[in-house]
Design a protein around this motif. Structure first.
Motif, mmCIF file in Angstrom:
data_model
loop_
_atom_site.group_PDB
_atom_site.id
_atom_site.type_symbol
_atom_site.label_atom_id
_atom_site.label_comp_id
_atom_site.label_asym_id
_atom_site.label_seq_id
_atom_site.Cartn_x
_atom_site.Cartn_y
_atom_site.Cartn_z
ATOM 1 N N VAL A 1 39.606 -53.554 26.932
ATOM 2 C CA VAL A 1 39.625 -54.417 25.750
ATOM 3 C C VAL A 1 41.028 -55.035 25.596
ATOM 4 C CG1 VAL A 1 38.944 -54.555 23.301
ATOM 5 C CG2 VAL A 1 37.992 -52.763 24.727
ATOM 6 N N ARG A 2 41.785 -55.013 26.694
ATOM 7 C CA ARG A 2 43.143 -55.564 26.655
ATOM 8 C C ARG A 2 43.121 -57.043 26.266
ATOM 9 N NH1 ARG A 2 45.192 -55.299 32.170
ATOM 10 N NH2 ARG A 2 42.992 -55.564 32.607
ATOM 11 N N TYR A 3 44.122 -57.431 25.492
ATOM 12 C CA TYR A 3 44.352 -58.825 25.099
ATOM 13 C C TYR A 3 43.187 -59.455 24.321
ATOM 14 C CZ TYR A 3 47.972 -58.376 28.689
ATOM 15 O OH TYR A 3 49.038 -57.953 29.441
ATOM 16 N N PHE B 1 38.776 -62.935 22.699
ATOM 17 C CA PHE B 1 39.037 -64.008 21.740
ATOM 18 C C PHE B 1 40.429 -64.612 21.924
ATOM 19 C CE2 PHE B 1 35.885 -61.359 19.529
ATOM 20 C CZ PHE B 1 34.954 -62.315 19.176
ATOM 21 N N GLN B 2 41.091 -64.300 23.004
ATOM 22 C CA GLN B 2 42.474 -64.732 23.202
ATOM 23 C C GLN B 2 42.636 -66.221 22.882
ATOM 24 O OE1 GLN B 2 44.116 -65.054 27.194
ATOM 25 N NE2 GLN B 2 45.906 -63.907 26.521
ATOM 26 N N GLN C 1 41.134 -49.160 27.672
ATOM 27 C CA GLN C 1 42.427 -49.816 27.803
ATOM 28 C C GLN C 1 42.513 -50.870 26.707
ATOM 29 O OE1 GLN C 1 44.928 -48.886 29.886
ATOM 30 N NE2 GLN C 1 43.522 -47.190 30.250
ATOM 31 N N ILE C 2 43.540 -50.777 25.874
ATOM 32 C CA ILE C 2 43.645 -51.696 24.734
ATOM 33 C C ILE C 2 45.003 -52.380 24.657
ATOM 34 C CG2 ILE C 2 41.898 -50.509 23.352
ATOM 35 C CD1 ILE C 2 44.206 -49.124 21.862
ATOM 36 N N ASP C 3 45.759 -52.347 25.750
ATOM 37 C CA ASP C 3 47.090 -52.940 25.772
ATOM 38 C C ASP C 3 47.070 -54.353 25.194
ATOM 39 O OD1 ASP C 3 46.653 -50.952 27.767
ATOM 40 O OD2 ASP C 3 48.594 -51.437 28.634
#
Length: 141
Positions: free
Chosen positions: A32-34, A13-14, A57-59
């Protein structure tokens, strides 16, 4: 929104201009980053479903979500997570995130807005809550 069959939900959704997102299932995604980065108008996410093993990864998942007030997490957060710019995050939301922090990882940091923390918790309440996750560094910025 069921993204449970997606293997990556990075940048999902960025920059979206929406104010509300319902349930977002990321149960099959390793990345799931960004996902919600720079959603400047986003006020609430009903639920983000993460894997139960904390391996995703959720960075920067919620970086620059400055209007965010409400988010609920299910599953386990096993990597660094930050809500540093989310100065309006509610007590219920902060509690949901902290409750979602994996009990098995070490050396990870969860960062929250000092403004949000001070508006939502007494010092005693905060100490009790973060005391439930001794394996995490809980930072305020």
């Amino acid at each position: 929104l069921n993204f449970s069959k997606c293997t990556s939900c990075a940048y999902l959704f960025q920059n979206a201009a929406t104010t509300h997102i319902g349930v977002v299932s990321t149960l099959n995604a390793s990345d799931v980053r960004y996902a919600f980065e720079r959603c400047l108008n986003l006020k609430s996410v009903d639920l983000v479903e993460l894997k139960s093993d904390g391996s995703q990864q959720i960075d920067h998942m919620f970086r620059n979500c400055t209007a965010l007030e409400s988010v609920n997490i299910s599953g386990a957060i096993g990597n660094n997570i930050s809500f540093q710019q989310s100065t309006k995050l509610t007590k219920t939301s902060i509690t949901s995130v902290i409750n979602g922090l994996s009990d098995t990882v070490t050396g990870k940091t969860a960062t929250f807005s000092k403004t949000a923390k001070e508006a939502a918790f007494t010092d005693e309440e905060w100490a009790v809550l973060i005391g439930t996750k001794p394996n995490w560094t809980i930072a305020l910025a």
